[in-house]
Design an enzyme around this catalytic site. Structure first.
Site, short mmCIF file in Angstrom:
data_model
loop_
_atom_site.label_atom_id
_atom_site.label_comp_id
_atom_site.label_asym_id
_atom_site.label_seq_id
_atom_site.Cartn_x
_atom_site.Cartn_y
_atom_site.Cartn_z
N CYS A 2 0.85 -1.19 0.00
CA CYS A 2 0.00 0.00 0.00
C CYS A 2 0.89 1.24 0.00
CB CYS A 2 -0.95 0.09 1.19
SG CYS A 2 -2.06 -1.30 1.34
N ARG A 27 3.80 -0.17 -4.94
CA ARG A 27 3.61 -0.73 -3.59
C ARG A 27 2.32 -1.54 -3.48
NH1 ARG A 27 6.94 1.74 0.10
NH2 ARG A 27 5.62 0.87 1.70
N TRP A 75 -2.87 -2.69 -1.69
CA TRP A 75 -2.63 -4.13 -1.89
C TRP A 75 -3.48 -4.80 -0.82
CZ3 TRP A 75 -0.77 -8.39 0.78
CH2 TRP A 75 -0.39 -9.49 0.01
N ASN A 101 -1.69 1.77 5.82
CA ASN A 101 -0.88 0.67 5.30
C ASN A 101 -0.51 -0.20 6.50
OD1 ASN A 101 1.05 -1.02 4.19
ND2 ASN A 101 2.66 0.55 4.19
N GLY A 102 -0.81 -1.49 6.42
CA GLY A 102 -0.51 -2.38 7.55
C GLY A 102 -1.73 -3.24 7.86
N GLU A 481 17.02 -17.10 -9.39
CA GLU A 481 16.56 -15.75 -9.67
C GLU A 481 15.95 -15.66 -11.07
OE1 GLU A 481 15.82 -13.30 -8.06
OE2 GLU A 481 15.96 -11.53 -9.33
N LYS A 485 12.07 -14.55 -11.92
CA LYS A 485 11.70 -13.46 -12.84
C LYS A 485 10.61 -13.93 -13.80
CE LYS A 485 13.10 -11.27 -10.83
NZ LYS A 485 13.50 -10.44 -9.74
N GLU A 488 7.25 -14.34 -11.90
CA GLU A 488 6.64 -13.08 -11.47
C GLU A 488 5.97 -12.34 -12.61
OE1 GLU A 488 10.17 -11.17 -9.61
OE2 GLU A 488 8.70 -10.49 -8.15
N HIS A 504 16.83 -36.22 -9.58
CA HIS A 504 16.14 -36.78 -8.40
C HIS A 504 14.65 -36.48 -8.42
CE1 HIS A 504 19.88 -38.08 -6.65
NE2 HIS A 504 20.39 -36.88 -6.88
N LYS A 603 5.62 -4.32 -4.39
CA LYS A 603 7.08 -4.17 -4.33
C LYS A 603 7.63 -4.48 -2.94
CE LYS A 603 11.10 -2.86 -6.04
NZ LYS A 603 11.76 -3.83 -6.92
O1 M6R Z 1 12.49 -5.61 -0.22
P1 M6R Z 1 13.01 -7.00 -0.07
O2 M6R Z 1 14.34 -7.20 -0.75
O3 M6R Z 1 13.06 -7.46 1.35
O4 M6R Z 1 11.96 -7.90 -0.82
C1 M6R Z 1 12.02 -9.30 -0.77
C2 M6R Z 1 11.13 -9.91 -1.82
O5 M6R Z 1 9.80 -9.59 -1.58
C3 M6R Z 1 11.51 -9.46 -3.22
O6 M6R Z 1 12.85 -9.72 -3.50
C4 M6R Z 1 10.64 -10.13 -4.28
O7 M6R Z 1 10.95 -11.50 -4.34
C5 M6R Z 1 10.86 -9.44 -5.61
N1 M6R Z 1 9.60 -8.99 -6.15
C6 M6R Z 1 11.53 -10.27 -6.62
O8 M6R Z 1 11.57 -9.70 -7.88
#
Ligand code: M6R
Length: 608
Positions: A2, A27, A75, A101-102, A481, A485, A488, A504, A603
């Site tokens: 948020c 956010r 969010w 937010n929270g 990673e 990507k 996501e 395995h 984010k």
């Molecule tokens: O802000 P942070 O690095 O703590 O965030 C951790 C994850 O939420 C963040 O890396 C998430 O996996 C990303 N959207 C990946 O692209």
């Protein structure tokens, strides 16, 4: 999660809020709303399910004239995304509005109590109770009423509250969720982060947990929840509003991928001295570092994958046990932690609730805690004895790119610095490492150039049923990673696997529709990785390999190859991931996905 923005001053508040919400949209983006106290003294509220663009359209680009207001982009946690559940929320009198937010964890009890007391609550959200609690507590002073209401809340909040009858005043409060005050000339702001307000002022105050900020145009007072005034310094945001713009790129993600060479330079600025690595941020904790006998790294998502590189190097270079744990699991089975444990908390945003909670637990048990984050003033820095910043500039796309490569680079430097202090890194090794780090930005640039054909390659893979990513040793975090990507932003299933584990179980997934993406850069494990690649090929899987320039063997084995320059093994993760980021980007574009704001994500993840 948020985004919140508030404004009071001489400008037209509506456009300031909408601009702020657009910049905060990463956010959370399932609904958005604003509230204004108009020039004629009316409270105006407009809120819509969907993105800020939907809200802007509903407003017809002409919000009523007003010098004060607040806005929110959501969010969803409690209550599905809808017009009704969108923030701001109002009290029964229609005079008080709140954005939040929270999570208010005791909202059910509070709601029952409020309803029994005659209040009418319209939404399914936890937030709405706050408006009604402020209503009950209001005796003519908004800040007093907010402080009283806060005493009833359990959970986490960043709040902004406005009262129609105090038309120049905003009150903000924070507990375990970010909120900053923007200090302008004759105007004041509240925001979840600097991106929302940096176009208007670079002077900000990072609120602490328990702070209540009372704002009028150009003036602010910060108190604790009991009303005692507290002193907070004004900080200057080190980047410009343009840094958080797309700058001609189709998406923030593409821009941020291309910013990686500069981000790496920035991450190393001031940290490479001659032939040594030196992180001055560690100086205040040198004595404690001298006594460590184990290293625990905690992080989530992309940051967790970066931390795997850090853990491997701490272990190799210092010769003490080091490992990385997903922060959300760390607390359920915490390892033995004492004053000889170094805990490294890695978080781009510095706001991730799971990572913060794990760092707090480690600190409570006596560990020396170091934060590695991109966000100055963020919550994780308050849980830590020292903070090392990525210096990567703002990252707006939800999918992390430049913060991953700078996290890896920073963790390499962190491990090298501590190993140097331990006298466990030979001068020759350190010299070699520093030289390789210095070459890295240019090599990242070259990697982007070499990835020229990636758009075409991605088009050929965009109809895959799913992907299997494999890597070994330092190639493994790159594989994880790369798979994240794809998941996501293209919404295709992808597994990131340690290459040796393929046989395995997951090898059964491979066929002509499920390609294998192999991180096969030059390394001590290259031959073994090639065997795994061949196992995939033998199952009819197309193979996309990331390989080191000059590798003539791989061209014969893989269906397609992305080339990267040669570097030291611990730095190979950084270069190998770049073509994988671009591959995911172009697959997602080809599939017509919302690259910068993929569905269901936000984010920064400020809930557990
Ligand atoms: O802000 P942070 O690095 O703590 O965030 C951790 C994850 O939420 C963040 O890396 C998430 O996996 C990303 N959207 C990946 O692209």
């Amino acid at each position: 999660m948020c985004g919140i923005v508030g404004y009071t001053g001489p400008r037209e508040a509506g456009p300031v809020l909408l601009d702020g919400l657009r910049r905060l949209e990463y956010r959370g983006y399932d609904s958005a709303g604003i509230a204004l106290v108009t020039e004629s003294g009316e409270l105006f509220v407009e809120k819509r399910a969907g993105k800020v663009a939907v809200l802007t359209e509903a407003l017809g680009d002409k919000p009523p004239r007003a010098g004060i207001g607040l806005g929110h982009t959501r969010w969803a946690t409690h209550g599905r995304p809808s017009d009704l559940n969108a923030h701001p929320h109002t009290d029964c009198t229609g005079r008080i509005t709140v954005v939040h937010n929270g999570i208010v964890e005791n909202f059910r009890e509070l709601r029952d109590e409020l309803v029994a007391g005659g209040h009418t609550l319209k939404s399914e959200t936890d937030t709405e109770v706050v408006a009604h609690l402020v209503e009950d507590a209001y005796k003519g002073d908004l800040a007093d009423a907010v402080r009283a209401a806060l005493g009833r809340l359990e959970g986490a909040y960043a709040l902004v509250v406005m009262h129609r009858d105090e038309p120049e005043r905003l009150v903000g409060a924070r507990l375990n969720a970010p909120l900053i005050v923007g200090v302008g000339e004759g105007e004041s702001f509240l925001a979840s982060d600097a991106a929302a307000i940096v176009a208007y002022t670079k002077r900000v105050v990072f609120l602490d947990d328990g702070d209540v900020a009372d704002l009028t145009p150009g003036m602010f007072t910060i108190t604790d929840r009991a009303g005692t005034v507290v002193d907070r310094p004004i900080d200057i945001i080190p980047w410009s509003a343009e840094a958080a713009e797309k700058g001609g790129y189709a998406h923030f993600m593409l821009k941020e991928i291309h910013e990686q060479p500069d981000a790496l330079t920035a991450a190393m600025t001031g940290r490479l001295r001659g032939e040594s690595v030196c992180l001055e941020e560690l100086d205040p904790i040198r004595e404690r570092l001298a006594g460590i006998d184990r290293v625990e790294m905690i992080a989530c998502g992309t940051a967790y994958y970066a931390s795997l590189v850090g853990a491997a190097l701490f272990q190799e270079w210092l010769g003490i046990p080091a490992r990385s744990t997903v922060a959300s699991e760390f607390r359920y089975s915490p390892p033995p932690i004492d004053s000889r444990t170094l805990v490294v908390a890695v978080s781009q945003s510095g706001e991730t609730a799971d990572t913060i909670a794990a760092a707090r637990l480690a600190g409570d048990r006596g560990a020396v805690v170091v934060a590695v984050t991109n966000t100055v003033g963020s919550a994780i820095t308050r849980e830590s004895h020292a903070s090392v910043f990525l210096q990567a500039g703002p990252e707006v796309a939800v999918a992390a790119t430049k913060t991953f490569v700078t996290q890896v680079a920073t963790l390499v430097m962190l491990a090298a610095d501590v190993a140097h202090q331990f006298k466990r890194l030979s001068a020759e090794k350190e010299r070699e490492l520093v030289a390789a780090l210095r070459r890295l930005p240019k090599q990242a640039e070259r990697t982007i150039e070499l990835a020229g054909p990636i758009e075409e390659i991605a088009a050929r893979y965009a109809d895959a049923a799913g992907f299997m990513y494999i890597g070994r040793s330092f190639g493994y975090p790159a594989a994880l990673e790369g798979a994240l990507k794809i998941k996501e932003i293209s919404y295709l299933h992808a597994e990131g696997y340690a290459a040796g584990e393929l046989k395995h179980g997951p090898i059964s997934l491979l066929d002509a529709d499920v390609p294998l993406v192999a991180v096969a850069t030059r390394s001590a494990v290259y031959d073994k990785l090639i065997s795994n690649l061949m196992e995939g090929k033998a199952r009819d899987a197309r193979v996309l390999a990331v390989a080191t320039e000059g590798d003539t063997q791989i061209e014969r084995l893989a269906t397609d190859v992305c080339w990267v320059p040669d570097t030291l093994e611990p730095l190979s993760t950084i270069l190998a991931v770049i073509p994988l980021q671009l591959f995911a980007y172009y697959v997602a574009v080809k599939r017509g996905r919302d690259v910068d704001q993929p569905r269901n994500l936000a984010k920064s993840v400020t809930v557990e």
